[in-house]
Design an enzyme around this catalytic site. Structure first.
Site, mmCIF file in Angstrom:
data_model
loop_
_atom_site.group_PDB
_atom_site.id
_atom_site.type_symbol
_atom_site.label_atom_id
_atom_site.label_comp_id
_atom_site.label_asym_id
_atom_site.label_seq_id
_atom_site.Cartn_x
_atom_site.Cartn_y
_atom_site.Cartn_z
ATOM 1 N N GLU A 1 -30.025 -0.693 -4.484
ATOM 2 C CA GLU A 1 -29.777 0.606 -3.841
ATOM 3 C C GLU A 1 -30.989 1.101 -3.065
ATOM 4 O OE1 GLU A 1 -31.804 1.784 -7.662
ATOM 5 O OE2 GLU A 1 -30.514 0.164 -6.960
ATOM 6 N N HIS B 1 -33.965 -3.354 -7.269
ATOM 7 C CA HIS B 1 -33.103 -2.203 -7.019
ATOM 8 C C HIS B 1 -32.347 -2.426 -5.709
ATOM 9 C CE1 HIS B 1 -34.438 0.662 -10.129
ATOM 10 N NE2 HIS B 1 -35.606 0.044 -10.021
ATOM 11 N N CYS C 1 -32.128 -3.419 -12.699
ATOM 12 C CA CYS C 1 -33.490 -3.229 -13.218
ATOM 13 C C CYS C 1 -33.472 -3.254 -14.753
ATOM 14 C CB CYS C 1 -34.099 -1.948 -12.648
ATOM 15 S SG CYS C 1 -35.910 -1.881 -12.837
#
Length: 202
Positions: A184, A182, A82
């Protein structure tokens, strides 16, 4: 997977998403440390540079931690996430600040007259180039984005996303890579990309 990434360091940038990145990599079998210690970062097998917030604030924090030169000299695989991806470029219009200059490109505001900002939600990728980070990733996979600034597509773009206009979803140059989304927070597809990064051998 265990043993392939026994020394991953997530750079402690003081941002809010570090714990989610930490646990996502830990679930993949990586031995993870969060640190801003120069010696640990230099010796790590892989580095993740996370980031949320503004570019000028993030660069100021890296400067205060004396991390700029260290990050610019890394030879191991690096993944910016990001804002962390945006910091890999040359310059950001968000605060008019010089970035790490590791990958050519400029961060600019997305076209607010065309779409609602921030760009927040799930999107697919296009123009997916051959790269170890993208092994097994397809145009049918969705990734989670939250951002209002982006990097225009260039020769260093290895995947694009479209929101109002095309922008770089993933960039890469030598050992340096960055994801605007993102991973994750992107479910199985995001975990696949992180696993690819943890297995990436230069």
């Amino acid at each position: 997977m265990t043993g392939l990434a026994t020394d991953l360091v997530i750079v402690d940038t003081g941002c809010a998403n570090i714990s989610s990145v930490y646990f996502a990599c830990q679930r993949l079998g990586a031995k993870v440390r969060v640190s801003r210690d120069l010696k640990l970062i230099k010796q790590a097998k892989r580095i993740i540079l996370p980031g949320v917030g503004t570019a000028n604030n993030a660069m100021a924090k890296l400067q205060q931690a004396d991390l700029i030169t260290c990050l610019q000299q890394l030879q191991q695989p690096v993944l910016g996430i990001c804002l962390g991806m945006q910091l890999l470029t040359q310059y950001s219009d968000e605060g008019n600040v010089d970035c790490l200059k590791l990958i050519p490109g400029k961060v600019a505001a997305m076209p607010s007259q065309m779409v609602r900002l921030p760009h927040m939600g799930w999107n697919t990728l296009s123009h997916i180039a051959p790269h170890p980070l993208l092994n097994g990733i397809t145009k049918q996979d969705y990734f989670y984005f939250v951002h209002s600034f982006a990097v225009a597509p260039s020769e260093h773009t290895i995947a694009r996303c479209h929101y109002g206009e095309d922008f770089s979803a993933l960039i890469a140059k030598d050992n340096i890579t960055g994801a605007q989304f993102h991973p994750e927070r992107s479910g199985k597809a995001g975990a696949k990309l992180l696993d690819n990064f943890l297995k990436w051998q230069l």
